[in-house]
Scaffold this motif. Structure first.
Motif, PDB file in Angstrom:
ATOM      1  N   UNK A  54       1.012  -1.006   0.084  1.00 38.11           N
ATOM      2  CA  UNK A  54      -0.047  -0.035   0.031  1.00 38.11           C
ATOM      3  C   UNK A  54       0.757   1.334   0.156  1.00 38.11           C
ATOM      4  N   UNK A  55       0.906   1.874  -1.244  1.00 33.74           N
ATOM      5  CA  UNK A  55       1.582   3.227  -1.309  1.00 33.74           C
ATOM      6  C   UNK A  55       0.780   4.248  -1.033  1.00 33.74           C
ATOM      7  N   UNK A  56       1.060   5.297  -0.369  1.00 36.05           N
ATOM      8  CA  UNK A  56       0.166   6.335   0.031  1.00 36.05           C
ATOM      9  C   UNK A  56       0.997   7.705   0.352  1.00 36.05           C
ATOM     10  N   UNK A  57       0.083   9.006  -0.192  1.00 37.70           N
ATOM     11  CA  UNK A  57       0.827  10.115  -0.059  1.00 37.70           C
ATOM     12  C   UNK A  57       0.000  10.966   0.938  1.00 37.70           C
ATOM     13  N   UNK A  58      -1.278  10.259   1.469  1.00 36.60           N
ATOM     14  CA  UNK A  58      -2.137  11.028   2.255  1.00 36.60           C
ATOM     15  C   UNK A  58      -2.296  10.465   3.431  1.00 36.60           C
ATOM     16  N   UNK A  59      -1.821   9.505   4.079  1.00 41.04           N
ATOM     17  CA  UNK A  59      -1.820   9.338   5.499  1.00 41.04           C
ATOM     18  C   UNK A  59      -0.634   8.330   5.817  1.00 41.04           C
ATOM     19  N   UNK A  86       3.405  -1.119   4.076  1.00 37.62           N
ATOM     20  CA  UNK A  86       2.858   0.021   3.812  1.00 37.62           C
ATOM     21  C   UNK A  86       3.987   1.079   3.695  1.00 37.62           C
ATOM     22  N   UNK A  87       3.857   2.003   2.237  1.00 38.47           N
ATOM     23  CA  UNK A  87       4.824   3.008   2.376  1.00 38.47           C
ATOM     24  C   UNK A  87       4.400   4.318   2.402  1.00 38.47           C
ATOM     25  N   UNK A  88       4.590   5.522   3.005  1.00 40.81           N
ATOM     26  CA  UNK A  88       4.234   6.659   2.655  1.00 40.81           C
ATOM     27  C   UNK A  88       5.494   7.428   2.079  1.00 40.81           C
ATOM     28  N   UNK A  89       4.869   8.029   0.888  1.00 36.33           N
ATOM     29  CA  UNK A  89       5.866   8.568  -0.107  1.00 36.33           C
ATOM     30  C   UNK A  89       6.808   9.831   0.502  1.00 36.33           C
ATOM     31  N   UNK A  90       6.440   9.987   1.741  1.00 37.83           N
ATOM     32  CA  UNK A  90       7.134  11.348   2.208  1.00 37.83           C
ATOM     33  C   UNK A  90       8.357  10.493   3.297  1.00 37.83           C
ATOM     34  N   UNK A  91       8.379   9.438   3.507  1.00 41.91           N
ATOM     35  CA  UNK A  91       9.208   8.541   4.157  1.00 41.91           C
ATOM     36  C   UNK A  91      10.619   8.668   3.536  1.00 41.91           C
ATOM     37  N   UNK A  92      11.726   8.573   4.059  1.00 39.79           N
ATOM     38  CA  UNK A  92      12.769   8.439   3.310  1.00 39.79           C
ATOM     39  C   UNK A  92      13.089   7.180   2.494  1.00 39.79           C
ATOM     40  N   UNK A  93      12.584   6.226   3.044  1.00 43.87           N
ATOM     41  CA  UNK A  93      12.792   4.965   2.095  1.00 43.87           C
ATOM     42  C   UNK A  93      11.979   5.002   0.954  1.00 43.87           C
ATOM     43  N   UNK A  94      10.809   5.441   0.924  1.00 42.85           N
ATOM     44  CA  UNK A  94       9.732   5.585  -0.080  1.00 42.85           C
ATOM     45  C   UNK A  94      10.541   6.718  -1.348  1.00 42.85           C
ATOM     46  N   UNK A  95      10.711   7.685  -0.746  1.00 38.05           N
ATOM     47  CA  UNK A  95      11.437   8.877  -1.384  1.00 38.05           C
ATOM     48  C   UNK A  95      12.448   8.318  -2.251  1.00 38.05           C
ATOM     49  N   UNK A  96      13.258   7.546  -1.919  1.00 35.31           N
ATOM     50  CA  UNK A  96      14.595   7.075  -2.423  1.00 35.31           C
ATOM     51  C   UNK A  96      13.875   5.911  -3.655  1.00 35.31           C
ATOM     52  N   UNK A 127       1.816  -9.143  -4.701  1.00 37.88           N
ATOM     53  CA  UNK A 127       0.328  -9.748  -5.704  1.00 37.88           C
ATOM     54  C   UNK A 127      -0.681  -8.795  -5.665  1.00 37.88           C
ATOM     55  N   UNK A 128      -0.713  -7.710  -4.678  1.00 41.24           N
ATOM     56  CA  UNK A 128      -1.610  -6.708  -4.663  1.00 41.24           C
ATOM     57  C   UNK A 128      -0.870  -5.431  -4.555  1.00 41.24           C
ATOM     58  N   UNK A 129      -1.141  -4.350  -5.309  1.00 40.00           N
ATOM     59  CA  UNK A 129      -0.799  -3.182  -5.137  1.00 40.00           C
ATOM     60  C   UNK A 129      -1.988  -2.053  -4.876  1.00 40.00           C
ATOM     61  N   UNK A 130      -1.795  -1.323  -4.290  1.00 39.65           N
ATOM     62  CA  UNK A 130      -2.733  -0.074  -3.900  1.00 39.65           C
ATOM     63  C   UNK A 130      -1.979   1.356  -3.947  1.00 39.65           C
ATOM     64  N   UNK A 131      -1.936   2.164  -4.845  1.00 41.48           N
ATOM     65  CA  UNK A 131      -1.317   3.387  -4.942  1.00 41.48           C
ATOM     66  C   UNK A 131      -2.439   4.518  -4.711  1.00 41.48           C
ATOM     67  N   UNK A 132      -2.199   5.100  -3.668  1.00 43.70           N
ATOM     68  CA  UNK A 132      -3.261   6.323  -3.056  1.00 43.70           C
ATOM     69  C   UNK A 132      -2.554   7.637  -3.253  1.00 43.70           C
ATOM     70  N   UNK A 133      -2.655   8.429  -4.171  1.00 44.46           N
ATOM     71  CA  UNK A 133      -3.476   8.545  -5.222  1.00 44.46           C
ATOM     72  C   UNK A 133      -2.645   9.023  -6.435  1.00 44.46           C
TER      73      UNK A 133
END
Length: 234
Positions: A54-59, A86-96, A127-133
């Motif tokens: 689950x990749x999110x930028x909202x929460x 879960x990855x939040x795009x503002x986390x350092x790992x997700x940004x990289x 297997x399952x990916x959610x990108x929000x948004x």
């Protein structure tokens, strides 16, 4: 090879479930149930032993778990199962992961992000990916229409079934993602008469017999429910 969304009543509208390893757009206005639908989707995946991202930028993950803990469909258990990332795009790992070196240059940055994300998904056998948004792409590459199209095209090639959430208030106002995706699901949320009406509609679904009427949805302690027998008029 059909894949259950985990949303009660929805699979009946799409010939028994979604086709695997395809890109689906989940659109609708705020408050229409997109996050709850997506949470059902990854919960069902974890329940049957599939790996979910689950990749999110909202929460944050904590916020999402807190919000979904009000329901009894098992999201909190799924988040702790080891099958859920879960990855939040503002986390350092997700940004990289999303930006990487060369991210400020269009040609190298977009290709780098695309390659990194596709490699991450495939190497970890997601297997399952959610990108929000879709706002994620607008954030990283706000002025590059080509980048957005390139990213969507790459999502269609990953070995995962993808739900891409798209904020959209008009179901007839189509964007690039709606044309490129294998399927488009629209969550309705509108005032009529003396109350709020919520519904779900299958705008398109390649390779699948669909019911394109607007069907009522309800929320209760068990989460989101679709009522295939109850049609709405928007």
């Amino acid at each position: 090879m059909r894949l259950s969304t985990g949303v009660d009543g929805f699979d009946e509208l799409v010939d028994g479930g979604l086709l695997r390893n395809r890109l689906y757009i989940l659109s609708g206005p705020p408050g229409s149930g997109k996050t709850t639908f997506s949470s059902h989707f990854v919960t069902e995946g974890a329940r049957v032993g599939e790996k979910c991202l689950y990749l999110s930028m909202h929460e944050t993950e904590e916020e999402l778990v807190h919000d979904m803990s009000g329901y009894n469909f098992g999201f909190e258990k799924a988040a702790q199962s080891g099958k859920f990332q879960f990855r939040n795009v503002f986390d350092s790992n997700a940004k990289r992961l999303l930006k990487g070196p060369g991210g400020n240059d269009f040609s190298s940055g977009v290709q780098n992000m695309t390659n990194r994300l596709v490699s991450f998904i495939n190497s970890r056998e997601i297997d399952r990916l959610v990108i929000d948004s879709t706002m994620i792409l607008q954030y990283f590459y706000p002025d590059n229409h080509e980048a957005f199209v390139q990213f969507l095209t790459s999502l269609k090639r990953v070995d995962a079934t993808t739900l891409l959430i798209s904020e959209m208030t008009d179901p007839t106002s189509y964007a690039d993602e709606h044309y490129l995706a294998h399927g488009v699901i629209f969550m309705h949320n509108y005032m009529e008469g003396n109350g709020m009406h919520r519904g779900v509609q299958i705008i398109k679904m390649r390779g699948t017999d669909i019911d394109s009427n607007i069907h009522a949805i309800e929320f209760d302690d068990d989460g989101l429910h679709v009522r295939p027998e109850q049609n709405l008029e928007a």
